[in-house]
Design a protein around this motif. Structure first.
Motif, mmCIF file in Angstrom:
data_model
loop_
_atom_site.group_PDB
_atom_site.id
_atom_site.type_symbol
_atom_site.label_atom_id
_atom_site.label_comp_id
_atom_site.label_asym_id
_atom_site.label_seq_id
_atom_site.Cartn_x
_atom_site.Cartn_y
_atom_site.Cartn_z
ATOM 1 N N SER A 130 0.840 -1.196 0.000
ATOM 2 C CA SER A 130 0.000 0.000 0.000
ATOM 3 C C SER A 130 0.879 1.251 0.000
ATOM 4 O O SER A 130 1.712 1.427 0.891
ATOM 5 C CB SER A 130 -0.893 -0.027 1.250
ATOM 6 O OG SER A 130 -1.368 1.261 1.548
ATOM 7 N N SER A 137 1.233 4.838 0.755
ATOM 8 C CA SER A 137 0.530 5.816 1.595
ATOM 9 C C SER A 137 0.594 7.223 1.004
ATOM 10 O O SER A 137 1.436 7.523 0.162
ATOM 11 C CB SER A 137 1.179 5.873 2.979
ATOM 12 O OG SER A 137 1.040 4.662 3.657
ATOM 13 N N TYR A 138 -0.270 8.047 1.528
ATOM 14 C CA TYR A 138 -0.213 9.487 1.239
ATOM 15 C C TYR A 138 0.493 10.144 2.415
ATOM 16 O O TYR A 138 0.309 9.723 3.564
ATOM 17 C CB TYR A 138 -1.627 10.066 1.097
ATOM 18 C CG TYR A 138 -2.261 9.723 -0.230
ATOM 19 C CD1 TYR A 138 -2.730 8.433 -0.477
ATOM 20 C CD2 TYR A 138 -2.353 10.676 -1.246
ATOM 21 C CE1 TYR A 138 -3.283 8.103 -1.705
ATOM 22 C CE2 TYR A 138 -2.908 10.349 -2.474
ATOM 23 C CZ TYR A 138 -3.368 9.072 -2.701
ATOM 24 O OH TYR A 138 -3.908 8.738 -3.914
ATOM 25 N N TYR A 196 5.724 6.999 -1.684
ATOM 26 C CA TYR A 196 4.536 7.679 -1.149
ATOM 27 C C TYR A 196 3.876 8.480 -2.253
ATOM 28 O O TYR A 196 4.498 8.773 -3.281
ATOM 29 C CB TYR A 196 4.939 8.705 -0.070
ATOM 30 C CG TYR A 196 5.350 8.138 1.261
ATOM 31 C CD1 TYR A 196 4.405 7.668 2.172
ATOM 32 C CD2 TYR A 196 6.699 8.123 1.644
ATOM 33 C CE1 TYR A 196 4.796 7.184 3.420
ATOM 34 C CE2 TYR A 196 7.092 7.626 2.885
ATOM 35 C CZ TYR A 196 6.126 7.157 3.767
ATOM 36 O OH TYR A 196 6.507 6.674 5.000
ATOM 37 N N MET A 244 -8.896 14.830 1.669
ATOM 38 C CA MET A 244 -9.057 13.365 1.574
ATOM 39 C C MET A 244 -9.666 12.799 2.858
ATOM 40 O O MET A 244 -10.497 11.895 2.816
ATOM 41 C CB MET A 244 -7.709 12.690 1.290
ATOM 42 C CG MET A 244 -7.189 12.940 -0.112
ATOM 43 S SD MET A 244 -5.662 12.033 -0.434
ATOM 44 C CE MET A 244 -6.277 10.365 -0.666
ATOM 45 N N GLU A 285 -11.501 9.124 2.426
ATOM 46 C CA GLU A 285 -10.685 8.310 1.519
ATOM 47 C C GLU A 285 -9.634 7.456 2.225
ATOM 48 O O GLU A 285 -8.966 6.658 1.603
ATOM 49 C CB GLU A 285 -10.009 9.213 0.471
ATOM 50 C CG GLU A 285 -11.028 9.801 -0.497
ATOM 51 C CD GLU A 285 -10.402 10.745 -1.499
ATOM 52 O OE1 GLU A 285 -9.292 10.461 -1.960
ATOM 53 O OE2 GLU A 285 -11.039 11.781 -1.800
ATOM 54 N N PHE A 286 -9.477 7.664 3.554
ATOM 55 C CA PHE A 286 -8.446 6.901 4.263
ATOM 56 C C PHE A 286 -9.044 5.770 5.091
ATOM 57 O O PHE A 286 -10.054 5.951 5.774
ATOM 58 C CB PHE A 286 -7.642 7.824 5.183
ATOM 59 C CG PHE A 286 -6.771 8.795 4.441
ATOM 60 C CD1 PHE A 286 -5.813 8.340 3.539
ATOM 61 C CD2 PHE A 286 -6.909 10.161 4.635
ATOM 62 C CE1 PHE A 286 -5.003 9.229 2.845
ATOM 63 C CE2 PHE A 286 -6.103 11.061 3.945
ATOM 64 C CZ PHE A 286 -5.153 10.594 3.047
ATOM 65 N N TRP A 325 -5.461 7.060 9.204
ATOM 66 C CA TRP A 325 -4.432 8.082 9.020
ATOM 67 C C TRP A 325 -3.937 8.507 10.392
ATOM 68 O O TRP A 325 -4.608 8.282 11.397
ATOM 69 C CB TRP A 325 -4.951 9.279 8.213
ATOM 70 C CG TRP A 325 -6.008 10.086 8.905
ATOM 71 C CD1 TRP A 325 -7.359 9.857 8.864
ATOM 72 C CD2 TRP A 325 -5.812 11.213 9.764
ATOM 73 N NE1 TRP A 325 -8.012 10.767 9.649
ATOM 74 C CE2 TRP A 325 -7.091 11.620 10.206
ATOM 75 C CE3 TRP A 325 -4.696 11.922 10.198
ATOM 76 C CZ2 TRP A 325 -7.264 12.702 11.075
ATOM 77 C CZ3 TRP A 325 -4.868 13.006 11.056
ATOM 78 C CH2 TRP A 325 -6.145 13.387 11.477
ATOM 79 N N THR A 341 -3.483 5.756 4.795
ATOM 80 C CA THR A 341 -3.642 4.604 3.902
ATOM 81 C C THR A 341 -4.909 4.776 3.084
ATOM 82 O O THR A 341 -5.996 4.944 3.657
ATOM 83 C CB THR A 341 -3.786 3.309 4.744
ATOM 84 O OG1 THR A 341 -2.654 3.195 5.595
ATOM 85 C CG2 THR A 341 -3.915 2.087 3.860
ATOM 86 N N ASN A 342 -4.770 4.723 1.781
ATOM 87 C CA ASN A 342 -5.914 4.908 0.899
ATOM 88 C C ASN A 342 -6.815 3.663 0.918
ATOM 89 O O ASN A 342 -6.375 2.561 0.578
ATOM 90 C CB ASN A 342 -5.395 5.193 -0.516
ATOM 91 C CG ASN A 342 -6.519 5.427 -1.504
ATOM 92 O OD1 ASN A 342 -6.593 4.786 -2.537
ATOM 93 N ND2 ASN A 342 -7.406 6.335 -1.187
ATOM 94 N N GLU A 367 -9.383 2.755 -0.921
ATOM 95 C CA GLU A 367 -9.724 2.151 -2.215
ATOM 96 C C GLU A 367 -8.610 1.249 -2.735
ATOM 97 O O GLU A 367 -8.862 0.157 -3.259
ATOM 98 C CB GLU A 367 -10.004 3.279 -3.205
ATOM 99 C CG GLU A 367 -10.766 2.835 -4.430
ATOM 100 C CD GLU A 367 -10.858 3.975 -5.428
ATOM 101 O OE1 GLU A 367 -11.232 5.097 -5.032
ATOM 102 O OE2 GLU A 367 -10.512 3.727 -6.609
ATOM 103 N N GLN A 368 -7.362 1.720 -2.542
ATOM 104 C CA GLN A 368 -6.193 0.946 -2.977
ATOM 105 C C GLN A 368 -6.170 -0.429 -2.280
ATOM 106 O O GLN A 368 -5.957 -1.461 -2.915
ATOM 107 C CB GLN A 368 -4.943 1.739 -2.567
ATOM 108 C CG GLN A 368 -3.723 1.534 -3.412
ATOM 109 C CD GLN A 368 -2.522 2.243 -2.754
ATOM 110 O OE1 GLN A 368 -1.582 1.607 -2.308
ATOM 111 N NE2 GLN A 368 -2.567 3.565 -2.678
#
Ligand code: 5GP
Length: 236
Positions: free
Chosen positions: A48, A50-51, A66, A77, A82-83, A86, A96-97, A99-100
């Protein structure tokens, strides 16, 4: 971090939904190298990305180690849900997204989340069937040496990470597994072994094994434990 060979790997047809594997350690604990090894050697595992709001270090590239975003973008987000989790780690935001992670798991691939101990706690609460592994550096001194050798953090940043290490290590007790990172070969094999063993858990295989079990006249019910004689078809 996500090697090209891993990205293109097909999921194992014997696998159902992929597992979520959380890997944490104090910053500089060497988990990146370990995870890299596992991604290269264990089929069907992804990573994964991350952002984060922190700036790229050294050779880091956007979309590889990242996704680097600014604080307003990160906050948007959060607002849009979306997380999956976080956290604020040493003054920067990391997340951590969702959807991914869902995409990989739905495709039957296991996904490793390399996140801090706060993120690990959130995932434990949110995803009960996740697996968590704590990577323990062999000594405080070695952790310091690794952080210094990395030579990409400011002195203040380095100190913050060193000071935070004891309370991060204290969290080891909440993890399913602990891997002592004293030798990279041994430790990466142990991390791979955790993934292989977790894949073999009965509960994870019930749906994929159903057809085979039914062939033996065994009706598998989620969570049920087969108990011998009544599961046999006639006498042998
Ligand atoms: P670094 O800045 O050294 O790359 O990462 C600092 C810490 O943030 C590390 O412990 C790393 O595992 C953690 N981290 C990276 N991505 C995430 C994330 O998405 N969520 C959380 N909670 N921690 C993260």
């Amino acid at each position: 971090m996500l090697s090209d060979s891993t990205k293109d790997r097909k999921p194992d047809p014997l696998m159902g939904r992929g597992m979520l594997v959380v890997v944490s350690s104090p910053s500089g604990g060497g988990k990146g190298t370990l995870i890299d090894r596992v991604l290269k050697t264990v089929p069907g595992v992804s990573y994964s990305i991350s952002y984060t709001t922190r700036a790229p270090r050294g050779t880091e590239q956007n979309g590889r180690e990242y996704f680097f975003v600014d604080r307003p973008a990160f906050e948007a987000m959060i607002e849009h849900g979306e997380f999956l989790e976080w956290a604020d780690v040493y003054g920067h935001l990391y997340g951590t997204n969702a959807e991914q992670v869902e995409r990989e798991r739905a495709a039957g691939r296991d996904i490793i989340l390399e996140i801090d101990v706060q993120g690990a706690a959130s995932i434990r609460a949110k995803v009960p069937d996740s697996v968590s592994v704590f990577i323990l550096p062999p000594s405080f001194e070695l952790l310091r040496e690794r952080l210094v050798a990395r030579n990409t953090d400011s002195v203040a940043d380095l100190e913050r990470r060193m000071n935070g290490a004891p309370s991060e290590v204290e969290q080891y007790q909440f993890f399913d597994y602990v891997v002592l990172n004293d030798d990279i070969n041994r430790a990466s094999q142990q991390l791979a072994a955790v993934i292989y063993a977790e894949r073999a858990r009965r509960e994870r295989q019930e749906s994929v094994l159903r057809e085979t079990l039914e062939d033996f006249g065994v009706v598998s019910e989620p969570g049920a434990v087969a108990t011998g004689s009544e599961t046999h078809r006639g006498s042998e």
